[in-house]
Write a protein that holds these residues in place. Structure first.
Motif, mmCIF file in Angstrom:
data_model
loop_
_atom_site.group_PDB
_atom_site.id
_atom_site.type_symbol
_atom_site.label_atom_id
_atom_site.label_comp_id
_atom_site.label_asym_id
_atom_site.label_seq_id
_atom_site.Cartn_x
_atom_site.Cartn_y
_atom_site.Cartn_z
ATOM 1 N N SER A 382 56.405 46.843 32.680
ATOM 2 C CA SER A 382 56.468 47.496 33.845
ATOM 3 C C SER A 382 55.534 46.742 34.795
ATOM 4 C CB SER A 382 55.929 49.209 33.427
ATOM 5 O OG SER A 382 56.140 49.731 34.687
ATOM 6 N N MET A 383 54.995 45.616 34.437
ATOM 7 C CA MET A 383 54.070 44.916 35.505
ATOM 8 C C MET A 383 54.874 44.081 36.020
ATOM 9 S SD MET A 383 50.636 44.617 33.103
ATOM 10 C CE MET A 383 49.942 46.000 32.052
ATOM 11 N N THR A 384 54.096 43.401 37.154
ATOM 12 C CA THR A 384 54.819 42.235 37.962
ATOM 13 C C THR A 384 54.415 41.069 37.075
ATOM 14 O OG1 THR A 384 52.984 42.227 39.364
ATOM 15 C CG2 THR A 384 54.835 43.372 39.969
ATOM 16 N N PRO A 385 55.114 40.027 37.266
ATOM 17 C CA PRO A 385 54.568 38.773 36.805
ATOM 18 C C PRO A 385 53.136 38.377 37.093
ATOM 19 C CG PRO A 385 56.949 38.405 37.610
ATOM 20 C CD PRO A 385 56.289 39.934 38.070
ATOM 21 N N GLY A 386 52.776 38.663 38.383
ATOM 22 C CA GLY A 386 51.305 38.570 38.633
ATOM 23 C C GLY A 386 50.290 39.409 37.964
ATOM 24 N N GLU A 387 50.681 40.452 37.778
ATOM 25 C CA GLU A 387 49.722 41.554 36.953
ATOM 26 C C GLU A 387 49.656 41.066 35.660
ATOM 27 O OE1 GLU A 387 50.837 45.498 39.652
ATOM 28 O OE2 GLU A 387 52.065 45.099 37.886
ATOM 29 N N ARG A 388 50.734 40.478 35.242
ATOM 30 C CA ARG A 388 50.761 39.974 33.545
ATOM 31 C C ARG A 388 49.606 39.114 33.529
ATOM 32 N NH1 ARG A 388 56.868 39.943 33.356
ATOM 33 N NH2 ARG A 388 57.376 42.360 33.598
ATOM 34 N N ARG A 389 49.933 37.898 34.348
ATOM 35 C CA ARG A 389 49.116 36.746 34.334
ATOM 36 C C ARG A 389 47.532 36.923 34.613
ATOM 37 N NH1 ARG A 389 53.828 34.514 36.405
ATOM 38 N NH2 ARG A 389 53.107 34.794 38.777
ATOM 39 N N ASN A 390 47.264 38.056 35.720
ATOM 40 C CA ASN A 390 46.000 38.106 36.047
ATOM 41 C C ASN A 390 45.706 39.900 35.929
ATOM 42 O OD1 ASN A 390 43.404 38.258 36.970
ATOM 43 N ND2 ASN A 390 43.992 37.906 39.178
ATOM 44 N N PRO A 391 45.422 40.342 34.797
ATOM 45 C CA PRO A 391 45.167 41.986 34.711
ATOM 46 C C PRO A 391 44.002 42.317 35.465
ATOM 47 C CG PRO A 391 44.749 40.779 32.643
ATOM 48 C CD PRO A 391 45.429 39.756 33.494
ATOM 49 N N ASP A 392 43.114 41.538 35.842
ATOM 50 C CA ASP A 392 41.816 42.104 36.489
ATOM 51 C C ASP A 392 42.291 42.498 37.983
ATOM 52 O OD1 ASP A 392 40.318 41.227 34.460
ATOM 53 O OD2 ASP A 392 39.932 39.221 35.216
ATOM 54 N N ILE A 393 43.403 42.303 38.539
ATOM 55 C CA ILE A 393 43.934 42.916 39.767
ATOM 56 C C ILE A 393 44.365 44.209 39.891
ATOM 57 C CG2 ILE A 393 44.487 40.449 40.593
ATOM 58 C CD1 ILE A 393 47.444 41.122 40.461
ATOM 59 N N LEU A 394 44.670 44.711 38.515
ATOM 60 C CA LEU A 394 45.032 46.075 38.239
ATOM 61 C C LEU A 394 44.006 47.267 38.854
ATOM 62 C CD1 LEU A 394 46.478 45.948 34.979
ATOM 63 C CD2 LEU A 394 47.770 45.600 37.063
ATOM 64 N N ASN A 395 44.334 47.516 40.105
ATOM 65 C CA ASN A 395 43.458 48.724 40.838
ATOM 66 C C ASN A 395 44.253 50.124 40.467
ATOM 67 O OD1 ASN A 395 45.728 48.753 42.377
ATOM 68 N ND2 ASN A 395 44.603 47.522 43.925
ATOM 69 N N SER A 396 43.718 51.176 40.831
ATOM 70 C CA SER A 396 44.207 52.477 40.603
ATOM 71 C C SER A 396 45.691 52.869 41.259
ATOM 72 C CB SER A 396 43.484 53.542 41.534
ATOM 73 O OG SER A 396 44.002 54.739 41.121
ATOM 74 N N SER A 397 46.032 52.111 42.196
ATOM 75 C CA SER A 397 47.491 52.331 42.614
ATOM 76 C C SER A 397 48.473 51.603 41.805
ATOM 77 C CB SER A 397 47.687 51.941 44.186
ATOM 78 O OG SER A 397 47.147 50.612 44.349
ATOM 79 N N ARG A 398 48.037 50.461 41.467
ATOM 80 C CA ARG A 398 48.758 49.577 40.601
ATOM 81 C C ARG A 398 48.886 50.349 39.280
ATOM 82 N NH1 ARG A 398 49.542 43.863 42.016
ATOM 83 N NH2 ARG A 398 48.723 43.281 44.002
ATOM 84 N N LYS A 399 47.811 50.661 38.730
ATOM 85 C CA LYS A 399 47.873 51.359 37.318
ATOM 86 C C LYS A 399 49.001 52.560 37.451
ATOM 87 C CE LYS A 399 43.492 50.133 35.605
ATOM 88 N NZ LYS A 399 42.117 50.391 35.032
#
Length: 456
Positions: A382-399
């Motif tokens: 359910s994540m974007t490729p960028g989120e999978r490569r860098n999970p540190d960018i997962l903020n509240s809205s992304r989660k």
């Protein structure tokens, strides 16, 4: 596989395996528990009686009395006797014949003959490097003809076109001619099944056998029917010169009665076990490995073979190189590891082959399933490729967006991220300390508050 029998055997043998001294009373008590375990597993009574008698004679002899570790020696005797009941070693197919070597598949309807024929075709093609053809001689069930053709296409072997209006003997004769013309090495013949043994069925398959003179005649039987499987195989063996048995649905057999009865009752070796629905789910039957599983010793050899055959070694090498270079272990890597585990049969299959799995607390083994890993994979997908490569960018809205897309709650996503971080730490330890570091990392996951992935 054979979970109930493994648990019962372990409970009985644990009473003596740690003892420094064995006497007639504790050996008698342990064997009583073993006898009960075998009978509950639906092992044929004559087989149980012979097993207990032989084991008692050996256990009461000097082999145990003069041993430095009598308990372990007793366990060794039980294991050796289990192997003897099932056959001393794996007996593969004897295909030493002028090509094409014919293998005739026999059995009752519903046992899984057609699926097993396709599985065996894949096994011979991929692991024995044989040129294989299949043919259906089941003119009574058109669906069986179509099923075999579909499965043959899936495994990449030719299927001789069966004419349902023709006689089975004529069909196999034509298939044999075609196999010779195509330089096929092995011809697998799927025959018609019946709901019960009858004279017409036996006469037909006897005629097929006479016309083909197969090098192997395999009886395919459902392992979940227990000792009835052995009795049915014996009845077939009286009408047909069987060379071996294939146990299907062994992965769903919690008892093990068939595996422990077939060889003793029929005199024919179990050559293969069906361990699932997929066409690659066919394993050679190794009595020593099955005995080890039954006694909670695991099956490391089969596990190694699974890794060699089913793990994508290019991807594994790529990840190892990445870790060695100190690059981060991201969620795409984590998803890849989940998929590799699925290719090996899932966590339950791996656990079945690991030593000491029977020592888990009651109910713990049943609680370990593939569901948490499957749900982790859904979240990662359910994540974007960028989120999978860098999970540190997962903020509240992304989660929140990821959870909505996966149909999971925020707690489930946070547990996934926690597991990913633990896995990343383990990878770093592997880089610093090799296998020892990896072991410490695993210890942290399993015993340091991480545990197995929680149930979502």
């Amino acid at each position: 596989m054979f979970d109930n029998l493994q648990q019962k055997l372990s409970e009985g043998l644990n009473k003596v395996t740690g003892k420094s001294r064995l006497n007639e009373n504790n050996i008698k008590g342990a064997l009583k528990d073993v006898r009960s375990a075998l009978l509950e597993a639906d092992v044929a009574l004559p087989v149980v009686k012979e097993f207990i008698t032989t084991t008692r004679m050996r256990a009461m002899g000097t082999e145990v009395k003069k041993s430095l570790s009598p308990g372990q020696t007793f366990l060794k005797i039980v294991r050796q006797e289990l192997e003897l009941v099932m056959g001393r070693a794996n007996e593969g197919l004897d295909l030493r014949a002028r090509p094409p070597a014919v293998v005739l598949m026999a059995g009752l309807q519903g046992a899984g003959k057609t699926t097993t024929t396709a599985k065996l075709a894949r096994f011979l093609k991929e692991r024995e490097k044989k040129r294989v053809m299949v043919v259906s001689a089941d003119v009574y069930r058109p669906a069986a003809i179509e099923q075999l053709k579909i499965l043959a296409d899936e495994v990449g072997v030719p299927a001789f076109p069966t004419d349902p209006s023709a006689k089975p003997v004529d069909i196999v004769a034509q298939a044999l001619d075609e196999a010779r013309r195509m330089n096929v090495e092995v011809l697998l013949v799927d025959t018609a099944g019946r709901l019960a043994i009858d004279q017409d069925m036996m006469a037909e398959i006897q005629a097929l056998h006479a016309s083909l003179n197969p090098v192997e005649t395999l009886f395919v039987v459902d392992a979940m029917t227990g000792q009835d499987a052995a009795n049915t195989a014996k009845a077939f063996g009286q009408a047909l010169p069987l060379t071996g048995v294939v146990l299907t649905k062994a992965d769903g057999d919690a008892r093990g009665g068939a595996a422990l009865s077939v060889k003793a009752i029929t005199g024919k070796p179990i050559k293969f076990m069906g361990m699932g629905e997929k066409t690659d789910a066919l394993e050679p039957f190794h009595p020593d490995r099955v005995a080890s599983r039954l006694l909670g010793m695991g099956d490391v050899m089969s596990l190694i073979e699974d890794v060699e055959r089913k793990v994508d070694h290019d991807k594994a090498k790529k990840l190892a190189t990445k870790v060695q270079k100190g690059q981060s272990f991201n969620l795409e890597d984590f998803r890849e590891q989940i998929q590799q585990m699925k290719n090996m049969g899932g966590v339950a299959s791996l656990l079945d082959k690991l030593p000491g799995a029977n020592q888990l607390a009651p109910g713990a083994r049943e609680a370990i399933t593939d569901k948490p890993f499957e749900e982790m994979e859904v979240l990662i997908n359910s994540m974007t490729p960028g989120e999978r490569r860098n999970p540190d960018i997962l903020n509240s809205s992304r989660k929140n967006r990821i959870c909505r897309g996966a149909g999971k709650d925020l707690a489930a996503l946070n547990r996934l991220l926690k597991q990913h971080k633990q896995m990343g730490k383990m990878m770093k330890k592997m880089k610093k300390g090799g296998m020892a570091g990896m072991a410490r990392g695993l210890g942290g996951m399993l015993g340091g508050g991480g545990g197995m992935p929680p149930r979502f």
